[in-house]
Design a protein around this motif. Structure first.
Motif, PDB file in Angstrom:
ATOM      1  N   GLU A  93       0.656  -1.178  -0.137  1.00 22.39           N
ATOM      2  CA  GLU A  93       0.077   0.017   0.086  1.00 22.39           C
ATOM      3  C   GLU A  93       0.955   1.227   0.046  1.00 22.39           C
ATOM      4  N   TRP A  94       2.016   1.152   0.765  1.00 23.71           N
ATOM      5  CA  TRP A  94       2.884   2.423   0.639  1.00 23.71           C
ATOM      6  C   TRP A  94       3.390   2.695  -0.628  1.00 23.71           C
ATOM      7  N   LYS A  95       3.829   1.710  -1.242  1.00 24.01           N
ATOM      8  CA  LYS A  95       4.435   1.993  -2.778  1.00 24.01           C
ATOM      9  C   LYS A  95       3.167   2.309  -3.387  1.00 24.01           C
ATOM     10  N   LEU A  96       1.990   1.732  -3.636  1.00 23.68           N
ATOM     11  CA  LEU A  96       1.134   2.103  -4.435  1.00 23.68           C
ATOM     12  C   LEU A  96       0.675   3.636  -4.075  1.00 23.68           C
ATOM     13  N   SER A  97       0.895   3.989  -2.823  1.00 26.26           N
ATOM     14  CA  SER A  97       0.385   5.381  -2.508  1.00 26.26           C
ATOM     15  C   SER A  97       1.446   6.348  -3.139  1.00 26.26           C
ATOM     16  N   ASN A  98       2.682   6.014  -2.896  1.00 24.73           N
ATOM     17  CA  ASN A  98       3.925   6.946  -3.526  1.00 24.73           C
ATOM     18  C   ASN A  98       3.822   6.749  -4.931  1.00 24.73           C
ATOM     19  N   ASP A  99       3.421   5.611  -5.516  1.00 23.55           N
ATOM     20  CA  ASP A  99       3.245   5.729  -7.070  1.00 23.55           C
ATOM     21  C   ASP A  99       2.120   6.877  -7.543  1.00 23.55           C
ATOM     22  N   ALA A 100       0.841   6.486  -6.828  1.00 20.65           N
ATOM     23  CA  ALA A 100      -0.065   7.225  -6.982  1.00 20.65           C
ATOM     24  C   ALA A 100      -0.008   8.828  -6.730  1.00 20.65           C
ATOM     25  N   ARG A 101       1.010   9.179  -5.910  1.00 25.98           N
ATOM     26  CA  ARG A 101       1.217  10.582  -5.752  1.00 25.98           C
ATOM     27  C   ARG A 101       2.164  11.111  -6.811  1.00 25.98           C
ATOM     28  N   ASN A 102       3.143  10.318  -7.323  1.00 29.10           N
ATOM     29  CA  ASN A 102       3.769  10.687  -8.284  1.00 29.10           C
ATOM     30  C   ASN A 102       3.156  10.901  -9.664  1.00 29.10           C
ATOM     31  N   ARG A 103       2.272   9.952 -10.004  1.00 23.66           N
ATOM     32  CA  ARG A 103       1.562  10.209 -11.073  1.00 23.66           C
ATOM     33  C   ARG A 103       0.434  11.174 -11.060  1.00 23.66           C
ATOM     34  N   ASN A 104       0.015  11.441  -9.922  1.00 19.20           N
ATOM     35  CA  ASN A 104      -0.778  12.625  -9.542  1.00 19.20           C
ATOM     36  C   ASN A 104      -0.108  13.963 -10.013  1.00 19.20           C
TER      37      ASN A 104
END
Length: 428
Positions: free
Chosen positions: A40-51
């Motif tokens: 979940e942490w990685k997914l959150s970071n990736d989502a933040r970056n993409r956003n």
């Protein structure tokens, strides 16, 4: 944290592009555990970056679009202002041209009013002169000629000429008064047109000042204001064609007024010349009649004076004749007394001596002759006395007639002709 939970958090917490949010569906999940997993942490970071990347790309596009819109609106506003300035400047030129045309017509009207004012003064001076000078003098001449005496108080050619001259003066006054009324009406029309031109010029000058003031305004001025009313921002309800027609109408109306005013000056010149010519004709005719009447009066007076001189001479001769007759009668008394005395003495003879002898007959004839002579002398004395009385009466009548003629000459030659010498029909 799962992707569904991350999506819910994005809807509740951080801003996300509306296009992406509209495509995602909100899914209700059971409450999560107190800690997140590494995935979940990685997914959150990736989502933040993409956003963040998506928001940066969107911001770049917005920045470029804003810059393009700024440049476009700036250029458009500049072009619109330059176009408006050019049209305002052209409008100022058009209005100034119309204003110049109106000024030309206004100057023509002012010049025409000044000329008509001079003609008005001429008419007024002429009317005043005819009333105060010519008409008064003619009427005074008639009044003075009523002071003639005796047989000279006659309706002659002079009186008819004076009446005709008064009629001519009154007729000229009537014509001049009508011309003055027409002139006043024409001046009133010109003043009315001038008022319309002045008002139009005032409006045009106000429009020019307003447009020139608008040209001096800048977008950075502090005196600018924005209209926030509910009615139309442009209150003008007159079209350009109507405006041009209105200006052209004023110019044409002024030109027509000037054109219609000029012929009246020619008419007044002609009228004044005609009236003055008629007055001079009547004046000269009246003076001619006066001179002829004065000449006739002088001739009549001269004849009367000659007759008076002859009558006075006859009176003197008749008086001397009466004295001679009286002297002759006185002489005859002596001869009669002598003859009667002799005849009386011879009648005292006595006897045969009392005879009709030649001396006695001669004395008797002498007495009769003397008596007849005395009767003739007495008759001639009576006739001479009556003739002297008639001569004296004739002398008095001649003197009265001479005085009448002298009074007439004083009235006609001195009083009337002196007054008429002051009459002057000059061109006004």
């Amino acid at each position: 944290m799962s992707d569904a939970q991350f999506g819910v958090l994005n809807v509740i917490g951080a801003p996300v592009a509306t296009t992406r949010l509209s495509e995602q569906a909100i899914i209700c999940v059971p409450p999560r555990s107190a800690k997140f997993t590494l995935a979940e942490w990685k997914l959150s970071n990736d989502a933040r970056n993409r956003n963040a990347e998506d928001q940066a790309q969107l911001a770049d596009r917005i920045l470029k679009e804003c810059e393009r819109v700024r440049d476009q609106t700036k250029e458009s506003a500049k072009l619109l202002k330059e176009t408006t300035d050019r049209r305002i400047d052209e409008r100022i030129g058009d209005v100034e041209f119309n204003k110049g045309e109106l000024k030309v017509q206004r100057k023509e009207i002012i010049n025409e009013l000044e000329a008509l004012s001079m003609y008005k003064t001429r008419l007024q001076d002429c009317l005043a002169s005819l009333e105060a000078n010519a008409l008064t003098i003619c009427r005074k001449c008639l009044m003075l000629r009523d002071g003639r005496l005796g047989i000279d108080l006659a309706v002659d050619n002079v009186e008819d000429a004076l009446q005709n001259e008064i009629t001519t003066i009154l007729g000229g006054q009537s014509l001049l008064k009508r011309a003055l009324e027409q002139l006043n009406e024409q001046m009133r029309r010109l003043r009315s047109v001038r008022y319309l031109l002045d008002r139009d010029l005032q409006y045009k000058q106000a429009a020019i000042d307003s447009d020139k003031g608008s040209l001096t305004l800048k977008p950075t001025d502090l005196s600018l204001s924005i209209y926030e009313g509910y009615s139309n921002l442009d209150p003008a309800d007159i079209s350009a064609e109507e405006y041009n027609a209105y200006s052209a109408k004023n110019i044409q109306q002024a030109a027509r007024a000037v054109s219609s005013a000029r012929p009246i000056r020619v008419f007044i010149d002609t009228l004044l010349k005609q009236v003055i010519d008629d007055l001079w004709t009547a004046y000269n005719k009246c003076n001619h009649e006066f001179n002829e009447r004065i000449k006739e009066t002088h001739i009549a007076k001269g004849r009367l004076e000659e007759m008076h001189h002859e009558t006075a001479k006859k009176i003197c001769d008749m008086q001397n004749n009466i004295l001679e007759l009286q002297k002759a009668l006185a002489e005859k008394e002596g001869y009669i007394g002598l003859a009667h005395t002799r005849l009386g003495r011879r009648s005292q003879r006595v006897g045969a001596e009392l005879v009709k002898d030649p001396p006695g007959q001669s004395l008797y004839y002498e007495c009769e002759s003397l008596r007849h002579s005395v009767e003739q002398l007495q008759q001639m004395l009576q006739e001479a006395t009556a003739s002297l009385r008639y001569l004296l009466q004739t002398q008095i009548q001649l003197e009265e007639d001479i005085n009448v003629k002298m009074n007439t000459l004083k009235i006609d030659e001195v009083d009337c002709m002196t007054l008429r010498a002051t009459m002057n029909y000059h061109f006004y």
